[in-house]
Design a protein around this motif. Structure first.
Motif, PDB file in Angstrom:
ATOM      1  N   MET A  41      -1.640  -4.059  14.838  1.00 22.98           N
ATOM      2  CA  MET A  41      -2.234  -3.564  13.699  1.00 22.98           C
ATOM      3  C   MET A  41      -3.471  -4.496  13.311  1.00 22.98           C
ATOM      4  O   MET A  41      -3.222  -5.738  13.083  1.00 22.98           O
ATOM      5  CB  MET A  41      -1.047  -3.513  12.582  1.00 22.98           C
ATOM      6  CG  MET A  41      -1.740  -2.815  11.365  1.00 22.98           C
ATOM      7  SD  MET A  41      -0.328  -2.562  10.192  1.00 22.98           S
ATOM      8  CE  MET A  41       0.582  -3.733  10.245  1.00 22.98           C
ATOM      9  N   ALA A  42      -4.664  -3.663  13.301  1.00 24.45           N
ATOM     10  CA  ALA A  42      -6.006  -4.483  12.953  1.00 24.45           C
ATOM     11  C   ALA A  42      -5.931  -4.612  11.439  1.00 24.45           C
ATOM     12  O   ALA A  42      -5.250  -4.042  10.472  1.00 24.45           O
ATOM     13  CB  ALA A  42      -6.980  -3.614  13.345  1.00 24.45           C
ATOM     14  N   LEU A  43      -6.636  -5.738  10.867  1.00 20.20           N
ATOM     15  CA  LEU A  43      -6.784  -5.887   9.721  1.00 20.20           C
ATOM     16  C   LEU A  43      -7.369  -4.912   8.881  1.00 20.20           C
ATOM     17  O   LEU A  43      -7.094  -4.565   7.894  1.00 20.20           O
ATOM     18  CB  LEU A  43      -7.769  -7.307   9.510  1.00 20.20           C
ATOM     19  CG  LEU A  43      -6.780  -8.457  10.023  1.00 20.20           C
ATOM     20  CD1 LEU A  43      -7.838  -9.693   9.399  1.00 20.20           C
ATOM     21  CD2 LEU A  43      -5.262  -8.585   9.366  1.00 20.20           C
ATOM     22  N   THR A  44      -8.257  -4.370   9.691  1.00 24.47           N
ATOM     23  CA  THR A  44      -8.933  -3.316   9.118  1.00 24.47           C
ATOM     24  C   THR A  44      -8.110  -2.030   8.483  1.00 24.47           C
ATOM     25  O   THR A  44      -8.536  -1.505   7.738  1.00 24.47           O
ATOM     26  CB  THR A  44     -10.350  -2.746   9.822  1.00 24.47           C
ATOM     27  OG1 THR A  44      -9.890  -2.466  11.271  1.00 24.47           O
ATOM     28  CG2 THR A  44     -11.299  -3.647   9.927  1.00 24.47           C
ATOM     29  N   ASP A  45      -7.099  -1.821   9.396  1.00 21.06           N
ATOM     30  CA  ASP A  45      -6.176  -0.647   9.078  1.00 21.06           C
ATOM     31  C   ASP A  45      -5.611  -0.988   7.635  1.00 21.06           C
ATOM     32  O   ASP A  45      -5.178  -0.040   7.179  1.00 21.06           O
ATOM     33  CB  ASP A  45      -5.279  -0.681   9.976  1.00 21.06           C
ATOM     34  CG  ASP A  45      -5.734  -0.226  11.583  1.00 21.06           C
ATOM     35  OD1 ASP A  45      -5.213  -0.634  12.381  1.00 21.06           O
ATOM     36  OD2 ASP A  45      -6.887   0.438  11.452  1.00 21.06           O
ATOM     37  N   LEU A  46      -5.414  -2.490   7.432  1.00 20.48           N
ATOM     38  CA  LEU A  46      -4.540  -2.508   6.270  1.00 20.48           C
ATOM     39  C   LEU A  46      -5.336  -2.524   5.004  1.00 20.48           C
ATOM     40  O   LEU A  46      -4.938  -2.419   3.801  1.00 20.48           O
ATOM     41  CB  LEU A  46      -4.110  -3.956   6.323  1.00 20.48           C
ATOM     42  CG  LEU A  46      -3.002  -4.252   7.352  1.00 20.48           C
ATOM     43  CD1 LEU A  46      -2.856  -5.692   7.789  1.00 20.48           C
ATOM     44  CD2 LEU A  46      -1.638  -3.724   7.171  1.00 20.48           C
ATOM     45  N   ARG A  47      -6.692  -2.429   5.188  1.00 22.07           N
ATOM     46  CA  ARG A  47      -7.525  -2.521   3.862  1.00 22.07           C
ATOM     47  C   ARG A  47      -7.418  -1.267   3.171  1.00 22.07           C
ATOM     48  O   ARG A  47      -7.535  -0.108   3.708  1.00 22.07           O
ATOM     49  CB  ARG A  47      -9.028  -2.795   4.145  1.00 22.07           C
ATOM     50  CG  ARG A  47      -9.149  -4.110   4.787  1.00 22.07           C
ATOM     51  CD  ARG A  47     -10.632  -4.629   4.905  1.00 22.07           C
ATOM     52  NE  ARG A  47     -10.566  -5.893   5.405  1.00 22.07           N
ATOM     53  CZ  ARG A  47     -11.031  -6.381   6.486  1.00 22.07           C
ATOM     54  NH1 ARG A  47     -11.422  -5.584   7.289  1.00 22.07           N
ATOM     55  NH2 ARG A  47     -11.058  -7.572   6.849  1.00 22.07           N
ATOM     56  N   LEU A  61      -7.250  -8.479   2.147  1.00 20.24           N
ATOM     57  CA  LEU A  61      -6.554  -7.645   3.026  1.00 20.24           C
ATOM     58  C   LEU A  61      -6.462  -6.329   2.086  1.00 20.24           C
ATOM     59  O   LEU A  61      -6.550  -5.001   2.801  1.00 20.24           O
ATOM     60  CB  LEU A  61      -5.386  -7.957   3.597  1.00 20.24           C
ATOM     61  CG  LEU A  61      -5.438  -9.231   4.359  1.00 20.24           C
ATOM     62  CD1 LEU A  61      -3.877  -9.601   4.873  1.00 20.24           C
ATOM     63  CD2 LEU A  61      -6.175  -8.739   5.559  1.00 20.24           C
ATOM     64  N   ARG A  65       0.721  -1.234  -0.082  1.00 19.98           N
ATOM     65  CA  ARG A  65      -0.038  -0.058   0.055  1.00 19.98           C
ATOM     66  C   ARG A  65       0.719   1.183   0.138  1.00 19.98           C
ATOM     67  O   ARG A  65       0.755   2.346  -0.770  1.00 19.98           O
ATOM     68  CB  ARG A  65      -0.778   0.069   1.254  1.00 19.98           C
ATOM     69  CG  ARG A  65      -2.188  -0.676   1.057  1.00 19.98           C
ATOM     70  CD  ARG A  65      -3.274   0.042   1.791  1.00 19.98           C
ATOM     71  NE  ARG A  65      -2.850  -0.045   3.335  1.00 19.98           N
ATOM     72  CZ  ARG A  65      -3.675   0.607   4.389  1.00 19.98           C
ATOM     73  NH1 ARG A  65      -4.640   1.291   3.918  1.00 19.98           N
ATOM     74  NH2 ARG A  65      -3.220   0.675   5.288  1.00 19.98           N
TER      75      ARG A  65
END
Lengths: 420, 420
Positions: free
Chosen positions: B1-7, A235, A207
């Motif tokens: 780090m949460a998965l949602t952060d990576l999206r 992801l 990213r």
């Protein structure tokens, strides 16, 4: 002028063929593995070399009845030209199978390909200009190396540490790569499963640096114990091109695979596919769709997992018993392959020449590398060989590996210290 | 780090797709014909636009019973991976079909491809470096232009005189072309048949100048009157790459075609095909082979010839009756298409927009050219439309062409003098 006068002479043109070849084609040579596999296909040889799925898992009865139904109900749709994108209902099935709550998918996200090998060629066409940098695991799937190499990229190797991709080191060293090709689940040839931390770090890095991720996932469903590791695609859906296949779960001879990606990527790949083969055969797509609609996929996933898990168990047990303690390997948690690293004194290509004389074959590891090949590694497939033959083959291999180690040390060479 | 952060966010990556594209992919755009065909597929439209073979000729019953036999007798061979070159017996059948007394052929001369469209892509890969010159008929098959264009050649146009390729002029002007792409039999889009003199002259020229001939022959068997024109391949086997297909004679949805060439060329194409899709689906090759062995091919050739000859007769009769005398065309002696050239005042893309409103469609000629497109030409397919609908469509077309001619001349434009 008589026709005979016009006929070219044999002697005249044989050498010309090479003159006509493109630089790209001149760089292509026969795959060493292909040549090896030819040797190993001799009758009597127990081959742990091939990457073929086990034919006893093919859903023959269901295929037979599905074909009969299709030819009764929709013969024209099976036999006529179809859309390049693929059969709509099949694309919709794939979209449903890969959608998540956060990222719904539609047929626009899916292209049906002639096996996922075709997707690799289309990705090379779509994304690689000569000299573009492409990151790979090292070793990785030879068919991907070969398909991408035709578009003349510069391959770079993902740094590793302790058998895992080292994203921290990648970030420190930096890369000008445009895309990374990855097999996160039960990789070919190493059988390894990428852990969650590595997946998250890779996605984060991609990213930040605009790196396109190509996630090749032929083995993802062949897991021996349930895990909940997310696909890179889930992801980071907009920066991942996901390659799926029905080859390992239904049957490879149908050549039906697919790509899941952003609609813009799918549109470009579709235009390129149109030139490549117009579309994947209608009959095959309809057949796969009919099998999916009949619930065959879920049955197959279950059957394939159970069968390969048992096969793997047999192989791992035999290795533990018969291989010298110096051989390093990790018991796979899925897929089709066990990867072994022998003491560095043992050259596995030389070993193969010897094991074939004893009717046992495998693939030497060195052919899966784009650089710095390990000449002491080997790949064993547990997919197709019956348990008793797996055992005899591993016994033979163990004996010959031990002999080579002894012979090397008796010549005064030193084995590298290894741990199991 | 949460998965949602990576999206990744939707907004973040949409524009990036284009940054990742290769120069090659950026140059590809949606085919105009494809877009046209979408419009013409609306219900109610009589389409003379498509290039589809008639589904009423598909040997459905024979396919159905062949599939049942195959799944009984050799299910594994149909469902497992197979050799890249293709199924040996199918290659042998092709070799026998194309051998001549002077030039025997074996399986080594044959590669099975996923439709002959794939062969065009493989030939581009094998023979074209950027800037290489490629000779084409102008107009020619759009799918060939698109497939070869991906390898960035410089297209050159074969000179013509009186509707024939003018080899004398080619020889006088010279060319640095490496290969020539030709459809000698019932060309797409013009329907023309290359005469013997032109074939001989082309072969002679190619021999003298080391020009590789690519002979694309999907329609060769669809001849309405027996002729004995030799294939370029039979005149110059070592300098010709011949592309054949089962699409028009058996069924296109199976995607089975083939290449006949010197073994050295076949070996290179095989290596490239391995990266492109590993192999053509085993099921489809076995099915075609089973149909050939059951004598279906000879029956199909007969049925296809008779049916298309009748269809063509209907169309030609309707054109003679309904089109203004200024429209030039040659009654085809085979194939699937009639090519018409209208007075230059009539733009056929504009005409199409109007005829579609009257529920009739065709393909404007201009899309088949690599240079100097004729905007006053059109291609009509007589393959799939029932005779009464062919007649109504031609009536509508004739009326609208006439209106446009009248309207052009009333605006003071001059029709180019034409002969029928």
């Amino acid at each position: 002028m008589a026709l005979t006068d016009l006929r070219c002479m044999n002697s005249q043109s044989t050498g010309k063929n090479m003159n006509w070849m493109s630089a790209r084609a001149k760089g292509v040579s026969a795959s060493a593995i292909r040549e090896i596999l030819k040797v190993t296909e001799k009758p009597g040889v127990i081959s742990l070399a091939g990457g073929l799925p086990s034919p006893i898992l093919f859903p023959v009865a269901q295929v037979k009845s599905a074909l009969a139904r299709l030819m009764q109900a929709v013969p024209e749709a099976c036999l006529q030209y179809g859309p390049t994108e693929g059969v709509l209902e099949l694309r919709e099935w794939v979209a449903r199978a890969h959608a998540t709550a956060d990222h719904p998918l539609s047929a626009e996200n899916v292209l049906i390909t002639t096996g996922s090998q075709q997707a690799l060629d289309l990705l090379g066409k779509a994304f690689i200009d000569p000299g573009d940098r492409v990151l790979l695991e090292n070793p990785t799937y030879l068919g991907a190396i070969q398909a991408l190499a035709l578009y003349q990229p510069k391959f770079e190797v993902l740094p590793e540490c302790g058998g895992r991709i080292d994203v921290g080191s990648l970030a420190r060293e930096g890369t000008r790569a445009k895309l990374a090709y990855l097999i996160p689940n039960f990789q070919n040839p190493t059988g390894r499963l990428m852990d969650l931390e590595t997946r998250e770090a890779l996605v984060q890095y991609s990213r930040e640096h605009g790196l396109l991720l190509v996630e090749d996932d032929p083995y993802g469903e062949i897991q021996f114990e349930a895990h909940s590791l997310p696909a890179l695609r889930s992801l980071c859906p907009h920066q991942t091109v996901y390659l799926g296949s029905f080859s390992k779960l239904i049957a490879p001879g149908l050549r039906v695979g697919y790509v899941v990606a952003d609609p813009a990527v799918i549109r470009t790949l579709t235009l390129l596919k149109q030139s490549a083969d117009l579309h994947t055969p209608s009959l095959n797509q309809r057949l796969v769709l009919a099998l999916l609609e009949a619930g065959v996929y879920a049955q197959q996933v279950e059957a394939v997992r159970q069968h390969y898990a048992r096969q793997c168990e047999h192989m791992v047990a035999a290795i533990r018993e018969c291989f010298p303690a110096e051989v390093r390997f990790v018991a796979p948690r899925g897929g089709m392959f066990v990867w072994c690293e022998l003491p560095t004194t043992v050259n596995t290509t030389e070993l193969l020449a010897e094991t074939v004389r004893h009717q046992v074959a495998f693939v030497p590891g060195e052919y899966f590398y784009v650089q710095s090949p390990k000449t002491n590694a080997l790949r064993l497939s547990f997919a197709t060989t019956p348990p008793d033959k797996i055992r005899s083959a591993i016994q033979v291999l163990g004996r010959l590996i031990t002999q080579r180690m002894v012979s090397a040390s008796s010549f005064g060479w030193q084995c590298e210290p290894v741990t199991r």
